[in-house]
Design an enzyme around this catalytic site. Structure first.
Site, PDB file in Angstrom:
ATOM      1  N   SER A  30       0.689  -1.730  -0.110  1.00 40.44           N
ATOM      2  CA  SER A  30      -0.088   0.269   0.373  1.00 40.44           C
ATOM      3  C   SER A  30       0.534   1.364   0.327  1.00 40.44           C
ATOM      4  O   SER A  30       0.644   2.201  -0.303  1.00 40.44           O
ATOM      5  CB  SER A  30      -0.773  -0.158   1.046  1.00 40.44           C
ATOM      6  OG  SER A  30      -0.206   0.030   2.504  1.00 40.44           O
TER       7      SER A  30
ATOM      8  N   HIS B 184      -5.361  -3.010  -3.343  1.00 44.53           N
ATOM      9  CA  HIS B 184      -4.812  -2.220  -3.899  1.00 44.53           C
ATOM     10  C   HIS B 184      -4.241  -2.757  -5.402  1.00 44.53           C
ATOM     11  O   HIS B 184      -3.966  -1.973  -6.572  1.00 44.53           O
ATOM     12  CB  HIS B 184      -3.391  -1.682  -3.894  1.00 44.53           C
ATOM     13  CG  HIS B 184      -3.745  -0.787  -2.589  1.00 44.53           C
ATOM     14  ND1 HIS B 184      -4.430   0.771  -2.080  1.00 44.53           N
ATOM     15  CD2 HIS B 184      -3.258  -1.132  -0.921  1.00 44.53           C
ATOM     16  CE1 HIS B 184      -4.313   1.670  -1.136  1.00 44.53           C
ATOM     17  NE2 HIS B 184      -3.529   0.611  -0.587  1.00 44.53           N
TER      18      HIS B 184
ATOM     19  N   LYS C 273     -11.500   1.116  -2.163  1.00 39.00           N
ATOM     20  CA  LYS C 273     -10.752   1.740  -3.286  1.00 39.00           C
ATOM     21  C   LYS C 273     -10.982   1.890  -4.924  1.00 39.00           C
ATOM     22  O   LYS C 273     -11.830   2.731  -4.824  1.00 39.00           O
ATOM     23  CB  LYS C 273      -9.663   1.242  -3.412  1.00 39.00           C
ATOM     24  CG  LYS C 273      -8.797   1.558  -1.671  1.00 39.00           C
ATOM     25  CD  LYS C 273      -8.322   0.921  -1.054  1.00 39.00           C
ATOM     26  CE  LYS C 273      -7.417   0.944   0.217  1.00 39.00           C
ATOM     27  NZ  LYS C 273      -6.856   0.021   1.335  1.00 39.00           N
TER      28      LYS C 273
END
Ligand SMILES: *Cc1c(COP(=O)(O)O)cnc(C)c1O
Length: 388
Positions: free
Chosen positions: A179, A207, A238
């Site tokens: 991250s 991610h 995200k």
């Protein structure tokens, strides 16, 4: 002595080391342009990589769900908090990952924390990458298993440590995309080691979902290894622009976790409207893989622009870390960029090591080449001007 003195002293110490943080308020939707402090700024810090937080189709599906299903869910998933919108999204997530089943947690944090603590206990072994996300670290601690940390993405170290614990039950767990550094796990080796020594493999695709692989299906797709991981974890918060975390895997895993993961069992489930929004975003991802291609093209272009400015930076993911080192220099560089209209964060301890502060640029599929080129120039100026 005032009751709060202890906290005051701790905060003063953080301030003295440039580690104190405060909130930045945004007065608009999360998108590539935001309003902050009365001005429009180019967003270079958001995890909303596909710019879906305010997509009209996502909002419409959420609004429709609000009208039909209301706001709150009234209870945990095992009581009143499971609607057709929750299960519909879970079926879509299982299909997206090519798995038998999937389940949604209230956050990605709750997913990692709850799953690891539910799957591993006393006498088990968890092999965990040194740079794993805080939610994995806390899940490991909560589990009471023996936690063995291996050097970051160092598969020789992992294998040595796995061999030392041959015969033990347990788990190898890693971020798919890390991250803060934005690098990618060596999945072929991790899976081989897990299978050789009889550990479960678990990959956190917070991610990687919507970012890696030709259709954004994540780390497995990036490596051409669909189906290889035992426990797939990801978030809706995200690239998908909503809220929540999820796990995908065999039906027996999901059944077990629905009965044992405490962060799932003992927490009111997410609003049906959030499920509808996430489902809409997943549909858009499937229908428009060109968004992923555009993001990947932006990553290559932005790195090339930074390199043209003399910064030696490479990333294959939407996270582009610009190393600075000193905390004050990083904070000053971020402040300068904010003044110039670029919303970017300096990342400092405890998120990264002390003395290893970075500027963390995060890209979106909707950024234009011109915007990214301007940002790269501004970043190079800010980093070189920050007392270096
Ligand atoms: C953000 C993040 C999480 C937590 O997800 P939330 O939905 O924000 O709670 C978990 N793992 C990684 C690697 C993350 O970056």
């Amino acid at each position: 002595m005032n009751k709060w003195d202890r906290l005051e002293q701790e905060l003063q110490a953080r301030k003295a080391h440039n580690l104190h943080r405060t909130l930045r308020v945004i007065d608009s939707a999360q998108s590539r342009w935001v309003r902050h402090g009365g001005r429009r700024m180019l967003m270079l810090a958001s995890n909303a990589y596909l710019d879906l937080c305010s997509d009209a189709r996502v909002l419409e599906r959420a609004a429709q769900a609000l009208r039909t299903h209301g706001m709150g869910s009234g209870g945990s998933r095992l009581t009143t908090g499971t609607t057709d919108l929750h299960t519909g999204l879970e079926h879509a997530l299982a299909r997206f990952k090519g798995r038998e089943a999937a389940m949604v947690f209230n956050t990605g944090f709750a997913a990692n924390y709850g799953v690891i603590a539910a799957l591993c206990g006393e006498g088990d072994v968890i092999l965990s990458d040194a740079l794993n996300h805080a939610s994995i670290i806390d899940g490991c601690r909560q589990s009471k298993a023996r936690v063995v940390v291996y050097a970051h993405n160092d598969m020789a170290d992992l294998e040595r440590k796995a061999a030392e614990h041959r015969g033990a039950r347990g788990l190898i767990v890693s971020d798919g995309v890390f991250s803060m550094d934005g690098d990618i796990v060596n999945l072929p080796e991790l899976v081989r080691i897990a299978d050789t020594y009889g550990f479960w493999s678990m990959i956190d695709d917070a991610h990687a979902t919507g970012v890696l692989g030709p259709t954004g299906r994540g780390t497995e797709e990036h490596w051409g290894m669909q189906g290889a991981v035992d426990i797939c974890m990801g978030t809706l918060s995200k690239a998908l622009g909503a809220e929540g975390g999820w796990i995908a895997g065999p039906a027996v895993l999901v059944d077990y976790l629905q009965n044992t993961a405490r962060s799932y069992v003992f927490s009111t489930s997410l609003s049906p409207a959030v499920m509808a929004a996430a489902h809409a975003a997943l549909d858009i991802l499937a229908a428009e893989p060109e968004r992923v291609a555009r993001l990947q093209e932006n990553i290559r272009w932005f790195c090339a622009c930074l390199q043209a400015q003399g910064l030696r930076i490479a990333s294959q993911t939407a996270i582009v870390p610009i190393p600075v080192g000193d905390e004050k220099r990083a904070a000053d560089a971020a402040e300068q960029l904010m003044r110039e209209g670029y919303f970017i964060n300096a990342i400092r301890w405890p998120t990264v090591k002390k003395g290893a502060a970075i500027l963390r640029a995060a890209l979106m599929s909707s950024h234009t080449r011109e915007e990214l080129e301007g940002a790269a120039r501004a970043i190079a100026r800010a980093v070189s001007g920050a007392g270096g």
